[in-house]
Design a protein around this motif. Structure first.
Motif, PDB file in Angstrom:
ATOM      1  N   VAL A   1       0.859  -1.184   0.000  1.00  0.00           N
ATOM      2  CA  VAL A   1       0.000   0.000   0.000  1.00  0.00           C
ATOM      3  C   VAL A   1       0.897   1.236   0.000  1.00  0.00           C
ATOM      4  CG1 VAL A   1      -1.785   1.269   1.254  1.00  0.00           C
ATOM      5  CG2 VAL A   1      -1.785  -1.231   1.286  1.00  0.00           C
ATOM      6  N   ILE A   2       0.626   2.119  -0.947  1.00  0.00           N
ATOM      7  CA  ILE A   2       1.319   3.412  -1.006  1.00  0.00           C
ATOM      8  C   ILE A   2       0.265   4.465  -0.699  1.00  0.00           C
ATOM      9  CG2 ILE A   2       2.548   5.051  -2.457  1.00  0.00           C
ATOM     10  CD1 ILE A   2       3.432   2.622  -4.175  1.00  0.00           C
ATOM     11  N   GLN A   3       0.462   5.184   0.395  1.00  0.00           N
ATOM     12  CA  GLN A   3      -0.511   6.210   0.748  1.00  0.00           C
ATOM     13  C   GLN A   3       0.191   7.421   1.314  1.00  0.00           C
ATOM     14  OE1 GLN A   3      -3.269   4.570   3.618  1.00  0.00           O
ATOM     15  NE2 GLN A   3      -2.096   5.358   5.331  1.00  0.00           N
ATOM     16  N   GLY A   4      -0.532   8.517   1.288  1.00  0.00           N
ATOM     17  CA  GLY A   4       0.033   9.737   1.823  1.00  0.00           C
ATOM     18  C   GLY A   4      -0.912  10.894   1.638  1.00  0.00           C
ATOM     19  N   SER A   5      -0.328  12.098   1.589  1.00  0.00           N
ATOM     20  CA  SER A   5      -1.141  13.287   1.440  1.00  0.00           C
ATOM     21  C   SER A   5      -0.384  14.329   0.630  1.00  0.00           C
ATOM     22  CB  SER A   5      -1.543  13.850   2.805  1.00  0.00           C
ATOM     23  OG  SER A   5      -0.394  14.074   3.592  1.00  0.00           O
ATOM     24  N   VAL A   6      -1.154  15.255   0.067  1.00  0.00           N
ATOM     25  CA  VAL A   6      -0.605  16.354  -0.709  1.00  0.00           C
ATOM     26  C   VAL A   6      -0.830  17.634   0.090  1.00  0.00           C
ATOM     27  CG1 VAL A   6      -0.741  17.641  -2.879  1.00  0.00           C
ATOM     28  CG2 VAL A   6      -1.096  15.158  -2.883  1.00  0.00           C
ATOM     29  N   TRP A   7       0.233  18.445   0.238  1.00  0.00           N
ATOM     30  CA  TRP A   7       0.177  19.673   1.030  1.00  0.00           C
ATOM     31  C   TRP A   7       0.712  20.854   0.233  1.00  0.00           C
ATOM     32  CZ3 TRP A   7      -1.518  20.175   6.135  1.00  0.00           C
ATOM     33  CH2 TRP A   7      -1.926  18.987   6.734  1.00  0.00           C
ATOM     34  N   HIS A   8       0.190  22.032   0.547  1.00  0.00           N
ATOM     35  CA  HIS A   8       0.686  23.286  -0.027  1.00  0.00           C
ATOM     36  C   HIS A   8       0.512  24.382   1.019  1.00  0.00           C
ATOM     37  CE1 HIS A   8       1.564  26.489  -2.808  1.00  0.00           C
ATOM     38  NE2 HIS A   8       0.397  27.060  -2.568  1.00  0.00           N
TER      39      HIS A   8
ATOM     40  N   PRO B   1     -10.901  15.249   0.798  1.00  0.00           N
ATOM     41  CA  PRO B   1     -10.940  16.606   1.368  1.00  0.00           C
ATOM     42  C   PRO B   1      -9.762  16.889   2.313  1.00  0.00           C
ATOM     43  CG  PRO B   1     -13.132  15.673   1.366  1.00  0.00           C
ATOM     44  CD  PRO B   1     -12.185  14.561   0.958  1.00  0.00           C
ATOM     45  N   GLU B   2      -9.164  15.829   2.867  1.00  0.00           N
ATOM     46  CA  GLU B   2      -8.012  15.977   3.761  1.00  0.00           C
ATOM     47  C   GLU B   2      -6.695  15.868   3.007  1.00  0.00           C
ATOM     48  OE1 GLU B   2     -10.477  13.610   4.338  1.00  0.00           O
ATOM     49  OE2 GLU B   2     -11.619  14.972   5.618  1.00  0.00           O
ATOM     50  N   GLY B   3      -6.749  15.820   1.666  1.00  0.00           N
ATOM     51  CA  GLY B   3      -5.537  15.737   0.862  1.00  0.00           C
ATOM     52  C   GLY B   3      -4.925  14.357   0.779  1.00  0.00           C
ATOM     53  N   GLU B   4      -5.659  13.319   1.176  1.00  0.00           N
ATOM     54  CA  GLU B   4      -5.120  11.955   1.245  1.00  0.00           C
ATOM     55  C   GLU B   4      -5.302  11.192  -0.069  1.00  0.00           C
ATOM     56  OE1 GLU B   4      -7.656  10.740   4.417  1.00  0.00           O
ATOM     57  OE2 GLU B   4      -6.105  11.108   5.922  1.00  0.00           O
ATOM     58  N   PHE B   5      -4.368  10.265  -0.315  1.00  0.00           N
ATOM     59  CA  PHE B   5      -4.460   9.368  -1.461  1.00  0.00           C
ATOM     60  C   PHE B   5      -3.964   7.985  -1.061  1.00  0.00           C
ATOM     61  CE2 PHE B   5      -0.224  11.232  -1.654  1.00  0.00           C
ATOM     62  CZ  PHE B   5       0.580  10.126  -1.894  1.00  0.00           C
ATOM     63  N   ARG B   6      -4.332   6.978  -1.872  1.00  0.00           N
ATOM     64  CA  ARG B   6      -3.895   5.597  -1.601  1.00  0.00           C
ATOM     65  C   ARG B   6      -3.856   4.813  -2.898  1.00  0.00           C
ATOM     66  NH1 ARG B   6      -7.586   3.326   2.359  1.00  0.00           N
ATOM     67  NH2 ARG B   6      -6.253   4.391   3.847  1.00  0.00           N
ATOM     68  N   PHE B   7      -2.793   4.006  -3.039  1.00  0.00           N
ATOM     69  CA  PHE B   7      -2.657   3.074  -4.161  1.00  0.00           C
ATOM     70  C   PHE B   7      -2.319   1.700  -3.618  1.00  0.00           C
ATOM     71  CE2 PHE B   7      -1.299   7.139  -6.086  1.00  0.00           C
ATOM     72  CZ  PHE B   7      -2.120   7.168  -7.206  1.00  0.00           C
ATOM     73  N   PHE B   8      -2.774   0.672  -4.306  1.00  0.00           N
ATOM     74  CA  PHE B   8      -2.351  -0.696  -4.060  1.00  0.00           C
ATOM     75  C   PHE B   8      -1.475  -1.065  -5.250  1.00  0.00           C
ATOM     76  CE2 PHE B   8      -6.112  -0.167  -1.569  1.00  0.00           C
ATOM     77  CZ  PHE B   8      -5.841  -0.867  -0.408  1.00  0.00           C
ATOM     78  N   ALA B   9      -0.233  -1.455  -4.982  1.00  0.00           N
ATOM     79  CA  ALA B   9       0.731  -1.674  -6.058  1.00  0.00           C
ATOM     80  C   ALA B   9       1.609  -2.874  -5.735  1.00  0.00           C
ATOM     81  CB  ALA B   9       1.596  -0.417  -6.225  1.00  0.00           C
ATOM     82  N   ALA B  10       2.506  -3.181  -6.635  1.00  0.00           N
ATOM     83  CA  ALA B  10       3.505  -4.218  -6.397  1.00  0.00           C
ATOM     84  C   ALA B  10       4.717  -3.580  -5.725  1.00  0.00           C
ATOM     85  CB  ALA B  10       3.922  -4.845  -7.724  1.00  0.00           C
ATOM     86  N   PRO B  11       5.501  -4.361  -5.006  1.00  0.00           N
ATOM     87  CA  PRO B  11       6.738  -3.818  -4.451  1.00  0.00           C
ATOM     88  C   PRO B  11       7.648  -3.332  -5.584  1.00  0.00           C
ATOM     89  CG  PRO B  11       6.234  -5.948  -3.467  1.00  0.00           C
ATOM     90  CD  PRO B  11       5.285  -5.762  -4.611  1.00  0.00           C
ATOM     91  N   GLY B  12       8.418  -2.285  -5.318  1.00  0.00           N
ATOM     92  CA  GLY B  12       9.358  -1.784  -6.318  1.00  0.00           C
ATOM     93  C   GLY B  12       9.465  -0.282  -6.309  1.00  0.00           C
TER      94      GLY B  12
END
Length: 97
Positions: A21-28, A55-66
């Motif tokens: 899982v790759i997740q995080g947020s975008v800020w400015h 609305p909180e700037g969050e995102f998430r991806f499900f991906a392969a390792p790498g």
């Protein structure tokens, strides 16, 4: 309109011993950026997926390792980050300058 699932929320029911899982947020300027597009690009810069931040700037991806590149696109600017993802939870922040 993007067909991606709603971003943010808990990872209940996700087996982090088998999922990447790759997740995080975008800020400015110290604030989360809602409605930014976040693209997931592979090691050769090929487009793999795109989501819109919550609305909180969050995102998430499900991906392969790498090796992955994350690129955010918003009216206030762009940000980019390279990430080496492993099985489990990989968290990051994209800061738009």
């Amino acid at each position: 309109m993007c067909g991606a699932p709603k971003q943010g929320g808990a990872l209940a029911g996700i087996d982090l011993s088998t999922q990447t899982v790759i997740q995080g947020s975008v800020w400015h300027d110290g604030s989360p950026v809602a409605g930014a597009y976040v693209r997931l690009l592979d090691a050769t810069d090929e487009f793999t997926a795109e989501v819109v931040t919550s609305p909180e700037g969050e995102f998430r991806f499900f991906a392969a390792p790498g090796e992955w590149k994350l690129r955010s696109l918003a009216p206030v600017g762009r940000a980019e980050r390279v990430l080496s993802a492993e099985v489990g939870l990989n968290e990051t922040t994209l800061a738009i300058a």
